[in-house]
Design an enzyme around this catalytic site. Structure first.
Site: not given
Length: 320
Positions: A180-181, A223
């Site tokens: 994920d970001i 995300e």
């Protein structure tokens, strides 16, 4: 970082709601005229006929197609039905009108074009059999994420179930990447949610170019993304994960002339002793959490090769 859902829930409440709402739309009357279909945003799957000479899209109550969102202008854009085809025209909106991710002022539409207005994405359908095109689009919406255009969680969970059974039967390796970001909430807070949407879509494009046809790449939630890699050991998966990490870190993310620093944390698991999807996903999720706890912008997972090449910061783990 999104928490792991029980596999028995299949795709979670969000996906169940999505599929349920889409299924109800199929039973409604379908226009035979060229149309727009909502593939991302509110009223998912709703179809809007373009039979009139002008279809105004906006937040105002006098618009033909009303998108009640703060980032949509009262009269945002209009679609013109002319003898030689359909055209979309921006009506001096605040946030602009985009066709296939390119901002436009006046543009002729082609079948399949994606029109982004504020936080909504509309797909233009034109052809001899609109009903068939519409049903095809409804099916796509049950397995594809509207924003990023990669597979969604529902599809991914069905895919991992099949692949785990196959790999267990033939004793073949299977690896899973969850990533994920980093600090995604900060991207939304500082640059706005439209910028956040841009980052998600751009990231999916970057990674998607390197996914093999036998692999599954999906937006797992928010995300968070997942890549399932059949016939791949965790050591080989780590090489790919490091490639992704470097590409994201080195790629410029520029939204409205503003550069946004983007990095990802990645966790890797190999199927090994795991014989159900939930435990397999949980193993990768734990490695992802470890990557975030150890500083983010790094890879954790392949046995004997943990540590990554990323940032050495040690800030506390937080959502996004």
């Amino acid at each position: 970082m999104g928490s792991v859902m029980e596999f028995a829930e299949v795709a979670g409440q969000d996906e169940e709601t999505r599929v349920s709402s889409v299924s109800r739309i199929i039973d409604k009357a379908i226009s035979t005229e060229s149309c727009l279909v909502t593939i991302y945003g509110r009223e998912l799957g709703k179809q809007y006929s373009l039979a009139a000479e002008e279809t105004v899209i906006g937040r105002g109550g006098d618009s033909t197609l009303i998108l009640d969102m703060d980032n949509v202008s009262r009269r945002h854009a209009r679609v013109l039905n002319k003898k030689d085809g359909f055209y979309v025209e921006d009506l001096k909106s605040t946030n602009g009108t985009y066709v296939n991710d390119v901002e436009v002022k006046y543009e002729r539409l082609r079948n399949g074009d994606l029109i982004k207005i504020g936080g909504a994405i509309l797909k233009f359908l034109q052809g001899g059999n609109i009903e068939a095109l519409f049903h095809e689009e409804i099916y796509r919406m049950t397995i594809v994420d509207g924003l990023t255009q990669v597979h969604n969680k529902r599809y991914f969970l069905e895919f991992i179930d099949r692949e785990m059974a196959r790999c267990a039967r033939y004793d073949r390796p299977l690896s899973l990447l969850l990533f994920d970001i980093d600090h995604f909430k900060q991207v939304n807070d500082v640059h706005g949610h439209l910028a956040g949407d841009f980052v998600l879509k751009r990231l999916a494009e970057i990674v998607g170019k390197h996914i093999r046809k036998e692999e599954a790449f999906a937006r797992y939630g928010g995300e968070e993304f997942a890549v399932l890699m059949p016939e791949t050991t965790s050591e080989r998966a780590r090489i790919f994960a490091e490639k992704i990490r470097r590409m994201v870190e080195q790629t410029p993310f520029v939204y409205e002339d503003r550069k946004i620093a983007v990095s990802v944390s990645i966790g890797i698991a190999e199927m090994g002793p795991h014989r159900d999807p939930n435990s397999f996903i949980k193993a990768a999720d734990e490695k992802l959490y470890k990557a975030k706890a150890n500083g983010r912008n790094r890879v954790e997972g392949a046995e004997g090769a943990e540590g990554g090449e990323g940032s050495e910061t040690t800030d506390d783990v937080e959502e996004g």
